[in-house]
Every structure is written in structure tokens, then in C-alpha cells.
Design an enzyme around this catalytic site. Structure first.
Site, PDB file in Angstrom:
ATOM      1  N   CYS A 212     -10.282   2.606   7.241  1.00 54.89           N
ATOM      2  CA  CYS A 212     -10.403   3.288   5.886  1.00 54.89           C
ATOM      3  C   CYS A 212     -11.672   4.166   5.900  1.00 54.89           C
ATOM      4  O   CYS A 212     -11.884   5.275   5.070  1.00 54.89           O
ATOM      5  CB  CYS A 212     -10.327   2.324   4.868  1.00 54.89           C
ATOM      6  SG  CYS A 212     -11.264   0.909   4.997  1.00 54.89           S
ATOM      7  N   CYS A 213     -12.748   3.452   6.520  1.00 54.18           N
ATOM      8  CA  CYS A 213     -14.130   4.070   6.124  1.00 54.18           C
ATOM      9  C   CYS A 213     -14.472   5.348   6.970  1.00 54.18           C
ATOM     10  O   CYS A 213     -15.048   6.182   5.924  1.00 54.18           O
ATOM     11  CB  CYS A 213     -15.165   2.974   6.422  1.00 54.18           C
ATOM     12  SG  CYS A 213     -14.949   1.456   5.212  1.00 54.18           S
TER      13      CYS A 213
ATOM     14  N   HIS B 177       0.695  -1.402   0.103  1.00 60.37           N
ATOM     15  CA  HIS B 177      -0.157   0.045  -0.018  1.00 60.37           C
ATOM     16  C   HIS B 177       0.864   1.398   0.162  1.00 60.37           C
ATOM     17  O   HIS B 177       0.198   2.450   0.480  1.00 60.37           O
ATOM     18  CB  HIS B 177      -0.893   0.257   1.219  1.00 60.37           C
ATOM     19  CG  HIS B 177      -2.008  -0.810   1.157  1.00 60.37           C
ATOM     20  ND1 HIS B 177      -1.925  -2.305   1.242  1.00 60.37           N
ATOM     21  CD2 HIS B 177      -3.349  -0.576   1.026  1.00 60.37           C
ATOM     22  CE1 HIS B 177      -3.075  -2.947   1.150  1.00 60.37           C
ATOM     23  NE2 HIS B 177      -4.134  -1.922   1.074  1.00 60.37           N
TER      24      HIS B 177
ATOM     25  N   GLU C 220     -19.218  -2.549   1.521  1.00 55.84           N
ATOM     26  CA  GLU C 220     -18.067  -1.700   2.461  1.00 55.84           C
ATOM     27  C   GLU C 220     -18.380  -0.203   1.994  1.00 55.84           C
ATOM     28  O   GLU C 220     -18.610   0.256   0.885  1.00 55.84           O
ATOM     29  CB  GLU C 220     -16.704  -1.962   2.013  1.00 55.84           C
ATOM     30  CG  GLU C 220     -15.610  -1.250   2.715  1.00 55.84           C
ATOM     31  CD  GLU C 220     -14.146  -1.434   2.483  1.00 55.84           C
ATOM     32  OE1 GLU C 220     -13.671  -2.511   1.924  1.00 55.84           O
ATOM     33  OE2 GLU C 220     -13.277  -0.566   2.745  1.00 55.84           O
TER      34      GLU C 220
ATOM     35  N   GLU D  32     -13.348  -8.774   0.244  1.00 56.03           N
ATOM     36  CA  GLU D  32     -13.996  -7.648   0.454  1.00 56.03           C
ATOM     37  C   GLU D  32     -14.536  -7.424  -1.289  1.00 56.03           C
ATOM     38  O   GLU D  32     -14.241  -6.146  -1.622  1.00 56.03           O
ATOM     39  CB  GLU D  32     -13.351  -6.366   0.779  1.00 56.03           C
ATOM     40  CG  GLU D  32     -12.687  -6.774   2.438  1.00 56.03           C
ATOM     41  CD  GLU D  32     -12.078  -5.858   2.863  1.00 56.03           C
ATOM     42  OE1 GLU D  32     -11.074  -4.823   2.175  1.00 56.03           O
ATOM     43  OE2 GLU D  32     -12.361  -5.232   4.108  1.00 56.03           O
TER      44      GLU D  32
ATOM     45  N   HIS E 297     -11.469  -7.037  -5.017  1.00 54.85           N
ATOM     46  CA  HIS E 297     -11.612  -6.199  -3.781  1.00 54.85           C
ATOM     47  C   HIS E 297     -12.592  -4.913  -4.608  1.00 54.85           C
ATOM     48  O   HIS E 297     -12.089  -4.254  -5.540  1.00 54.85           O
ATOM     49  CB  HIS E 297     -10.361  -5.678  -3.562  1.00 54.85           C
ATOM     50  CG  HIS E 297     -10.513  -4.732  -2.281  1.00 54.85           C
ATOM     51  ND1 HIS E 297     -10.101  -3.560  -2.179  1.00 54.85           N
ATOM     52  CD2 HIS E 297     -10.482  -5.100  -0.819  1.00 54.85           C
ATOM     53  CE1 HIS E 297     -10.124  -3.190  -1.091  1.00 54.85           C
ATOM     54  NE2 HIS E 297     -10.552  -3.945  -0.422  1.00 54.85           N
TER      55      HIS E 297
ATOM     56  N   CYS F  97     -16.383   2.323   1.887  1.00 51.81           N
ATOM     57  CA  CYS F  97     -15.314   2.823   0.939  1.00 51.81           C
ATOM     58  C   CYS F  97     -15.884   2.681  -0.422  1.00 51.81           C
ATOM     59  O   CYS F  97     -15.384   3.430  -1.288  1.00 51.81           O
ATOM     60  CB  CYS F  97     -13.917   2.496   1.262  1.00 51.81           C
ATOM     61  SG  CYS F  97     -13.282   3.101   2.633  1.00 51.81           S
TER      62      CYS F  97
ATOM     63  N   GLY G 179      -0.632  -2.136  -5.619  1.00 51.75           N
ATOM     64  CA  GLY G 179      -1.323  -3.181  -5.443  1.00 51.75           C
ATOM     65  C   GLY G 179      -2.675  -2.743  -5.007  1.00 51.75           C
ATOM     66  O   GLY G 179      -3.621  -3.556  -5.146  1.00 51.75           O
ATOM     67  N   HIS G 180      -2.980  -1.752  -4.301  1.00 49.76           N
ATOM     68  CA  HIS G 180      -4.073  -1.099  -4.062  1.00 49.76           C
ATOM     69  C   HIS G 180      -4.215   0.191  -4.790  1.00 49.76           C
ATOM     70  O   HIS G 180      -3.804   1.156  -4.535  1.00 49.76           O
ATOM     71  CB  HIS G 180      -4.393  -0.770  -2.640  1.00 49.76           C
ATOM     72  CG  HIS G 180      -5.663  -0.616  -2.231  1.00 49.76           C
ATOM     73  ND1 HIS G 180      -6.560   0.409  -2.966  1.00 49.76           N
ATOM     74  CD2 HIS G 180      -6.466  -0.943  -1.378  1.00 49.76           C
ATOM     75  CE1 HIS G 180      -7.697   0.615  -2.467  1.00 49.76           C
ATOM     76  NE2 HIS G 180      -7.796  -0.194  -1.623  1.00 49.76           N
TER      77      HIS G 180
END
Lengths: 651, 651
Positions: free
Chosen positions: B419-420, B140, B339, B323, B271, B341, B191-192
């Protein structure tokens, strides 16, 4: 006050029964002619395209007669044990020199693999001796040894040969030296219960009470404080190779039912197979020792399992996470685990409960499990198996939604974790045990499966020829050849699913006493001909409204058979189907299903596809077309075409 | 042939809008007065009883001004970044010296933590420098840096202060030195996904095309052969600290959408947050570079997400495993991940698609997500959050069935993986951006949220005062204060949920041109008063029959609001409820819900509990009692009493 001393029954032994049933003989033959040879090849790694087993080779390696490394699950030994047990049951009723020779060959290698002190587990014996008994939580040593004891007892009963029994007595004696209430012995118990019931079998085969006592010790010690597994986790963690059993990084005590003492358990929790084997052992020990505390727990757990946590097919285990029970009325169909071994275990539990309480509800459950989950778990060819028994099938979801990945779409040839296929084999090979039982005086008929009966009572033998046309005929005729003394007593189970029944002796209609679901014929004489007839209704069933997964839905049932809808008969998207509950349910034997069992045709509707919209949601409008729906017995699903399957359909 | 060059729109900037909406002002105030101070305390570990954050302390440790170890998720930095971004949006429309000082304080420590070469990630800077860029799959780094870039761009736009922007340009320049098509540079990508859209913001803030190019490089390189992650997995595995992202022990390329090139992707997989951020960046780059291949992929993916993989609440992500998206029409309610996000990401994606194609369907989705998932994800007090947004709630199942354990029963104060909550804050703080946009000539009104509008067009400014009584009134009035030149053009979105609308200019009914769901008023003059009225129907909705989870069920909707049934209004066991589809749907504003939004009362039935049986299954018999059912807006569920919740109810 719970009392068991006055009611003790025993199952018929295989040697007392001879199967001649149109419906079931096929499965017995399949086990003998196909399943056992097939599984033997698997265990010896001779079957191409199947997941490798290595089970026999592990014994050869442990015995030092072959080079190599142990391979497979830590409980790989038990696959061979269950195979021997199944083969022994077959031998009990069939001359089969070839099969006998295979078993002897297996016993040879087991004997060679056994350690001098009696210890027997090829995973540890192959270079991991220093780790013996250090990880009871996950390493299944006693589980494997227990299965070997069951096999040894079965082989001894079938043949009278003592060698294997002696091997396993030495093993049990070694365990008794390591574990027990005496000072200096470990206060542990198995992470996977199994040996508890096996030790009772060893006790019965040998008459040695120490085995019963050891079983009782394991049960009584389980879940007591301080908890053995918590200590083990803390102290021998570095030696542990298997840390994966717990999701939390701590031992999950509910997972293996050690969260409290067994007598304190009120709700079925954790790994379903462990639970079933443990409850079975609790019932065994309760019966053999008169322990009413254990019996009381068994009854509570029985009710919880069968009245709150059992699928309509008799399957148990609502989640794949921990292969486990969840909680009361939580029976999701799409994500069910419903392991084959758990169904086998439920039959074991039911049969033991019945040995203390002659109530038809136990055989109602045995019958339900047999005609649905057990039969369904094996393909018609005897060579493909379900480990997880789908209670609903949407093949794309099994492929693409990881929450449903465990629900495999087609039966497989074998499994890396292969506990289920040989478990089915040993259950089917010992079907005779569940047909009748006796308290010495009365002969109790539980399952209407055609057979020749020669059951010893206190004062002589019951000898009878029972003929049942088919499981869906509702017709049984029994020619009584012998009763003990002049007058015998025969009790017939009234199946829970029938509305009406009639019983005749020599064509004279009887009005017998009924007790806990059994009809008691109290004056049966040699030469009598008993006729028992029931209706076999086709019915729409519903679940208790607390089962949210089945709300607003119905399932078709005919006698003990639960039906289902398959894509091959009803097209794609079974969730679009709705049943007309006022529809007549038409049996159609001409549908051409295996064995001639009828399909059920009924009227319903199918939601029409949206032709005029690509939106996902739109205002509600009921657009359905009338359709004819075809239901087939759950046990044969997936034998024609792969595809969707649904038991519970909307009303 | 896809063309985008002739259609380019821009969202209004926050500085061009001033919110004055009865309904939404409350949330803006909540963010400013409660959420931001609360989250600042969290980030500084000053909030008792909340999961620890350590985010600010990680920067202090990386800067060397505090002793200690990095703590938290590898993407902990992003929590602070999102907080700064949210705070910056607030600053753009409010004088707030205290808030400005907090941001400056944060930027101080960020600047100190930055490495000389521009690298910025406290996880690696705290003693893991040798591992930088070695685990793009899971670590990340660029995700965190991307969020910092977004924050820096937002802060620069709000205040004109360049310091933070310059810090992040140095960081972006360093990334550009390490990654790119040139020889000697890594051919990797995050990766994200996140930085791809952040770099476009940096490009817009600075005008420097190299940032747009770097974003395009990451997108174009992604999923090309040989796959970077496969190589990385094979070569730098020993350095890897995070091996848990994959269930298979191999990198799961679908999980982060690198299983093929982005242009080749046709179905949303993996994801959901990664997917949404990536699609948003693809749309950004398509728009900025005229890349029609990317645009085509965006359109295909948009349709897949919104027409086949979106819950009725606008939530996405059907499984907690990864997710992730699963596949078309697989929208289970009980086990949904949904989720927060991902919902934020869907709004970002929709807004970008709308900047290339003025079609009302994009704001239909934005509105749906806003009024349902976004609002629901935060409690009315602003201090409790959902990470997973339940689409159905059975509290006992969340507690006792591990397949549903991720569906938490009540909003929480904070999360280990947080994160949210700051994502909600930055979305709510930038709500103004989604209300209108312009192509320089026409002012497009997307959301009916009262605000003062001062949007620059090519030939001058649109200035107007838009008043909307409530989101469920269907009434908007706009006083036009200024249009560019003599005659302006204003286009009004016709909400997808309305049946009827009327538009008046100075009380004269208009029959304007309609294009892709917008009403075009092509001759608007200074001083005009526009009135737009729609019905706000209360409706029973249904899902496409291929959504099996919703078969035979309906959901209540009023305008953009999806309704749900709560235990607190309807008693236990919501699955026992059934709606009478012919029932009148009565709005009752007097129900006393927060904000005065009406409840909906309708007629239905409830399956009666079985009084006379303890069996789990029995023959079907419909025993229901008539009941009055009360539905409340999904967004307020769980704010009164914890308990069951159901959106889709049986018909």
C-alpha cells in the site's frame, strides 16, 4: 581443560535443615498454611472467581471414575505434580497428617489414571491414545511426566513411601522402551525440556543408572541432524492439534533450543523456562557423568544469561513472543516478560552449577532472584501471583497498548496457564536446600537465613545453629554444636554486594583464606561461636552501557534487595522523576513497610507539567522542582496500591 | 457554536500550479522519471528481485483474457489504482504521451474486468462472485473501488477524458443500489474506510449529489446499533476467508473505528490508516454538507492526533499490533509503527481541515509530515521504501527481538502488502495541491515551495512567481503578476517553528494583520514584489512530560526538519550519547549531505565502555568522554550506511 571430578558438592537436604528465620519463616508458613490449601482448592475447582483448573478432574476422567472431557492446557497435569512436590517438601520438615492424606489421595488418582504400560498423561489418555508421542514439539507429554517424577522423588525423600516413586519408575521405564539409541526406538526428545532433570532425580532416588542414561540420551540427541522436530512436523502434521507454537508455520527450533546440539549452544535463546530447565539438566548430567563438554556449555550459557541477559531483579526473558530470551544486552523494561517459572529455573541452574564449582557468584544470583523476583511474584497474602513480572509498570499502557498487554497490572488469583503459582510454592517450600552444601569435608554457607543445620559430612555431622537478624542487618551468628572429628571446616560466602566484612570465632577476629568468594575457616571446633558481619550498603547501581534500556538511569539497591519507585509513594508519571546522584540515601525503617524493611529516601527532581501549552513538542527548557523520592523493595511492590512502578530512574 | 458555512476554502488544483523548486523538483522528477516506471514494472511483475505484485495480471484474469488465479492481498487492486492516480497528477502538469498510453492500457483492462452490473474487484470476480459483500469487515472491496474512483477523478481532471470516470460512476451506482438507507438495501459500510472520501471526489468531478449522499450514509451508519460487523460476523462467518483481523476471535470494532458512531469519537483509536482516511472523509462531508456534528468530531480528533498521539516526525501509529493508535502520550520510539500510509492520510486530513478553518496549525503539520516522514519513507534513488518508519533503529534488535521485528532496518524494493510505495508516489505527484488555497478572494500561501501560481479567484486570477531559495533558507520572494481586480489579498503562513519574521512589499516593511498564524497583506497590486523572511532556528526540542518515552531527552530540529543521529556519524551504541544542552548548535553545510542541507554539530558526552568488569550491573559512576555529535535530517537517514539511528537523545 575443564575438570569436575575433584570438585563435587551436594546441597543440604530438607531433612537436614530446619528454618527458623524471622524473614523467611513467614513465607514457609504462608506456603504451608495458605498457599498449599488454596492451590489444592484451585486444582479441585473449589475456589470461586479464579480461572478454572480442572487438573484433578482430568485425572479422574482419565482414570474412568468420572465422566467428562479433558479441560485446560495440554500440560495441566503438571500443576498437580508441582503441588505434590511442594507439599512433599513441607512434609519433609513438618508433621502434617492432613497434608499427607491429600497427597495420598492425589497419588491414588494418579495411579488409577496410569495406563497399564506405564504411560501417564491425562490429555492423551482421555481419548487421544492414538496420538501419543506424535507431537513432541508441542504436546508436553514428557514435561508432565517429568514433573510427576520430581514430585514422586520429593515425596519418597520426605516420607520413604515408595508407591508414587514406583508409579513414576514404571512411567520412566515405558519412556525408556519408546525412546533411546537402540534400533527401533524413537530418536525424539521433549518439546519442553523438564524430564531430563527429573530423570536425574529419579536416578538419585532409586540408584538406577538407566534413568541417568535416558536423561543423557535426550540431551545428547537434542538438536542433532537430521532434526527430529523437522521430521515430525513434516510427517505427522495431520495429527497435530497444536500448530500455534511457531510464528513461521515451521517448527521454531531456537524456541525450544533444538537448533543445534546442546553442547554447541553459546547464547541463551528461545523460551526461557525451557532453556533454564535444560541447562539445569545439562549441569546435572555433567556432574553425574563427568561430561566436560556439557559442563563447558553450561559455563558459557551461565555467563551469557547472568552477564548479558538478566534483569537487575534476577528475572530473565526479554520478550513475551515465545516467552523468550532475545539477545545480549537487550533488556527492555516496559515489555519484559520475566516469567516467574524462568526465575525458578535460574535458581535450579545456579544451584547445580554450584555443585561443581564452589564460587560465590552462583549464590549471588540465587540470592538476587529470591529476594526480588521470587518474592515479588506472589502477593503478601499468598493468594495472588504474577506470571509476568513487570520490570516497569504504566497501567494505562498495559491496558491500551497491545505490545504491553502481557504486563498485567496486578497479581491474579490464578491463570489459565498456571505453571507459575505452584512453581513458586515448590521453590519456597524447598528453600532450605539453598542455604548450605558440603563436599563431605567442608560445610559451605551460601545464604544467611536463620536455621538449625544438621548436615552429614564424610566423617560425621555438622551441627550448628545459625541466627541472622534480618536480610538487611548484615549480621550472622553461628553456634557450632558439632563438627565431624575434632576439627571442622566451614566456608562462608562473602555476598557480592558488600564492601566490608569481619569474621570472628569466639570473638577473635579471623583473617581466613578467601577462595572464589568464600571465607574458609579451617579449624572450627565443637562449641565455637562464629560471628560474621558485613556492611549492607544502599547503593545506586548502573547497567553496562550496552544495556540501552537503562542508559542514563540508575537503580537503588540495598544488599540483595533491588528497590523501586511506586506511584503510591511518588505520585503519577514516574518517568518525570530524576535522581540527584549525590543525594544521601537514607534508610527509613519507620516507613511502615511489611516486615519492617526500610524504605530508602533520596533527593531528586520532577519535571513540571506544562501549564502554558497544549502542544506536544516545544523548545527544550529544563523546568523541574526538587522532590523527595521514596524507594521501596521491589519484592513488596503492588501490595499496597495498584499503580505505576519504576526500577530504573533517570539521573 | 461551530459554524463552517462562512469559511470555505479550496486547495489549488495541480493545473493551477507549476513546481520549480530546487528541493522538491528533484522528487517530482524522481516520481515521473523513476518511481512511476519502476512501479509500473513492479505491478506488471517485470522487476526482478522484488516481492511479486500480480496486480495487473489479476485484472487480466478477472477480465478473462488470461488464465490463472488471483494472487496477492485482497486489496491488491488498490496498488494499480494508486499508481494511476499518481500518474494522472503527473499528466496534469506534464505532456507525456507514453505515460498517458500506459494509463489508457490500464483503464482498458479495468474496463474489461468490470462486471456488467458495475461491480469491480478482481479478488471476488475471479471465481468468488457468491461471496461479494459478505465480508465487509476484512475484504476491502469498497477500499479498492474507492481508490479506483480517486484514480478516475484524478485522470478526468488531468485529461478531461471521461471513460474511466464513467466506469467508476457505474461502479458507484452499483454500490448505491446495494447499500443505503432505503428498505432492502444493506446497512453496511466498509471495513477499511477509503471510499467515503473517494465518493466526495466523484461528487466533485461529476456534480452528482448521490455520491456525496452515499459517502454520508457510510459515515453516519458506521458504528450505529445494532453493529453491522457484529451481525456480519455472526451470520456469514462460514463464508469468511479472512478471520485473522481480530486478535480476540470477534470483530475488533475499535480496530476499524466502528465501536461507536463517528460523531461520538473523541480519541484516535485502531488502525491508523483507516482512521486517517475516515477523518478526512468526515471533514469532506462536513464541509460539503455543513454538518457541524461531523466537524466538531473532526476537530476533537485532530487535536487528539496532533497534540497527544503524533511522533515529532509527524508519524502516527504507536503499535504494529493492528497497525494502530494506542492512547494519549504513548509514543514509544523503539516499537513505533508509524506507517507511511498513515502519514499520507494525516496530510489528507490536515488539508481538509484547512479548507474549513484557515489556521496555520494545519499546514504546520503538513510541512512536518512532508519534510520528515514522507521524504524519509522513500530512498534517495526512489526505488526503496519504508512501510514502517523507524523512530529509532537498533539493527540487532530488529533482527533478534520479535517485538521489534516490524521495524525493518533498510528500505525495501517492494512489499507483499504494497500500500505504501504508490501512496508516496501519489502524494509527491500532487504536492502542488498543498502549497496554496483560496476562498475566492484571498490567496493563502501555506508551504514555501517555489512555484508558478495561477489560481482562479472569484473576480479573476492570482498569478505569481514564488521563489524560495531552500526550505532551510527562510527566504521567499514573490513576484505578483496578476491579482483579481485592482487590489488583491495574499495571506502568508507564519511557520510554527520560527521566532522572527519580516515581510516587505516592494522593499517596504509591512506590519500586516495576523490571524490564526497567517499574515494578511490586504492591498496587493499587480507587479508587487513580496519578500518574506524568517529565521530558521536550530533548536533542541522536548516532548510533553507525559510522553514517557522521551523523558529526559531532546531532539534537534531546524525549521521543519527533525534531525537524528546515525551510527555512521556517531559510532555504535547511540544510547550512550548525551547532549550538552548548553552547546552551540552549529549548522555545517559542508558536511556533504544530499541536496546540500546542513548537518548540525553539537557537543556532548559518550558513556565509556567498561574496561574493567564483565558484570552486567555495578555501582553507579559517571564515566563519560566528551564527544562531538553530528545530527543529520531525519529524512535522509539510512541513505548512506545501514546502522543505528536515534531521534531523541539524552540530555
Amino acid at each position: 581443560m575443564i575438570s569436575i571430578s575433584e570438585e563435587r558438592y551436594r546441597q543440604a537436604e530438607i531433612s537436614e535443615m530446619h528454618l527458623k528465620d524471622n524473614f523467611w519463616k513467614k513465607y514457609e508458613d504462608l506456603v504451608r498454611e495458605t498457599v498449599l490449601p488454596y492451590q489444592w482448592r484451585i486444582l479441585n475447582d473449589q475456589e470461586p472467581d479464579a480461572a478454572p483448573s480442572h487438573a484433578v478432574r482430568n485425572f479422574r476422567i482419565a482414570a474412568g471414575v468420572e465422566e467428562g472431557e479433558f479441560y485446560g492446557e495440554v500440560f495441566q497435569d503438571s500443576d498437580l505434580a508441582k503441588w505434590i512436590e511442594a507439599a512433599s517438601y513441607i512434609l519433609a520438615d513438618h508433621e502434617d497428617a492432613e497434608l499427607g492424606a491429600l497427597i495420598e489421595k492425589a497419588v491414588d488418582i494418579i495411579e488409577e489414571a496410569q495406563q497399564e504400560n506405564g504411560y501417564l498423561d491425562t490429555y492423551f489418555t482421555s481419548g487421544r491414545q492414538d496420538m501419543e508421542w506424535t507431537d513432541l514439539y508441542e504436546c508436553h507429554e514428557m514435561y508432565c511426566m517429568g514433573h510427576m517424577m520430581e514430585a514422586a522423588a520429593a515425596y519418597y525423600e520426605a516420607t520413604g513411601k515408595r508407591r508414587f516413586l514406583d508409579i513414576m519408575c514404571r512411567c520412566a521405564d515405558h519412556i525408556g522402551e519408546c525412546f533411546g539409541p537402540e534400533e527401533g526406538k524413537r530418536k525424539g526428545y521433549p518439546g519442553h525440556q523438564e524430564i531430563e532433570l527429573a530423570l536425574v532425580k529419579l536416578y538419585k532416588a532409586t540408584g538406577q543408572e538407566k534413568y541417568l542414561e535416558l536423561s543423557r540420551f535426550f540431551l545428547k540427541e537434542r538438536g542433532s541432524e537430521p532434526n527430529y522436530f523437522v521430521n515430525e512436523w513434516a510427517t505427522s502434521r495431520n495429527k497435530r492439534e497444536f500448530k500455534t507454537g511457531s510464528l513461521t508455520g515451521m517448527p521454531d527450533l531456537r524456541y525450544n533450543q533444538s537448533h543445534c546440539t546442546v553442547a554447541e549452544q553459546k547464547m541463551a535463546v528461545g523460551h526461557a523456562v525451557r532453556a533454564m530447565y535444560m541447562y539445569s539438566a545439562m549441569a546435572d548430567v555433567a556432574r553425574e557423568t563427568g561430561d566436560t563438554e556439557l559442563l563447558s556449555a553450561c559455563r558459557t550459557l551461565w555467563d551469557d544469561v547472568t552477564k548479558r541477559q538478566m534483569y537487575i531483579t534476577g528475572a530473565v526473558g526479554s520478550t513475551h513472543q515465545g516467552e523468550a530470551f532475545t539477545f545480549d544486552y537487550d533488556l527492555p523494561n516496559e515489555t519484559a516478560y520475566a516469567e516467574t517459572c524462568a526465575s525458578v529455573g535460574l535458581i535450579l541452574f545456579a544451584a547445580r552449577m554450584q555443585q561443581m564449582d564452589m564460587d560465590s557468584r552462583y549464590s549471588d544470583v540465587i540470592e538476587k532472584v529470591l529476594y526480588n523476583t521470587i518474592l515479588s511474584s506472589m502477593s503478601e497474602d499468598g493468594k495472588h501471583y504474577f506470571y509476568v513480572n513487570p520490570q516497569e509498570m504504566w497501567p494505562e499502557a498495559s491496558k491500551n497498548n497491545p505490545d504491553r498487554r502481557h504486563v498485567i497490572t496486578e497479581r491474579r488469583k490464578w491463570f489459565g496457564c498456571a505453571c507459575c503459582p505452584p512453581n513458586i510454592a515448590r521453590l519456597l517450600a524447598s528453600l532450605q536446600k539453598y542455604i548450605c552444601s558440603t563436599d563431605g569435608e567442608t560445610l559451605f554457607i551460601h545464604l544467611y537465613i536463620s536455621s538449625e543445620i544438621h548436615v552429614k559430612g564424610t566423617a560425621g555431622e555438622y551441627s550448628a545453629d545459625m541466627s541472622c537478624f534480618s536480610p538487611w542487618s548484615g549480621k550472622m551468628e553461628m553456634q557450632v554444636e558439632n563438627v565431624p572429628g575434632n576439627i571442622g571446616k566451614i566456608a562462608l560466602r562473602i555476598p557480592g554486594w558488600c564492601d566490608k566484612w569481619m569474621v570472628y570465632v569466639n570473638d577473635v577476629k579471623q583473617e581466613p583464606e578467601i577462595k572464589k568468594g568464600y571465607l574458609y575457616l579451617n579449624a572450627v571446633r565443637r562449641g565455637d561461636r562464629i560471628r560474621f558481619e558485613t556492611d549492607v550498603p544502599v547503593r545506586l547501581m548502573q547497567a553496562d552501557p550496552r544495556v540501552r534500556a537503562d542508559a542514563g538511569k540508575t537503580a537503588v539497591q540495598m544488599g540483595p534487595f533491588v528497590y523501586c519507585f511506586e506511584e503510591t509513594d511518588n505520585g503519577r508519571n514516574l518517568s518525570a522523576l530524576r535522581i540527584d546522584i549525590s543525594s544521601s540515601l537514607k534508610k527509613t525503617a519507620e516507613y511502615g513497610l511489611p516486615g519492617g524493611i526500610p524504605a530508602v529516601v533520596l533527593r531528586g527532581w520532577k519535571t513540571e507539567e506544562w501549564q502554558d501549552s497544549t502542544e506536544l513538542y516545544r523548545p527544550y527548557e529544563c523546568r523541574e522542582k526538587e522532590v523527595s523520592l521514596t524507594a521501596v523493595p521491589y519484592y513488596i511492590w503492588g501490595n499496597r496500591q495498584p499503580g505505576e512502578m519504576l526500577i530504573w530512574v533517570r539521573t
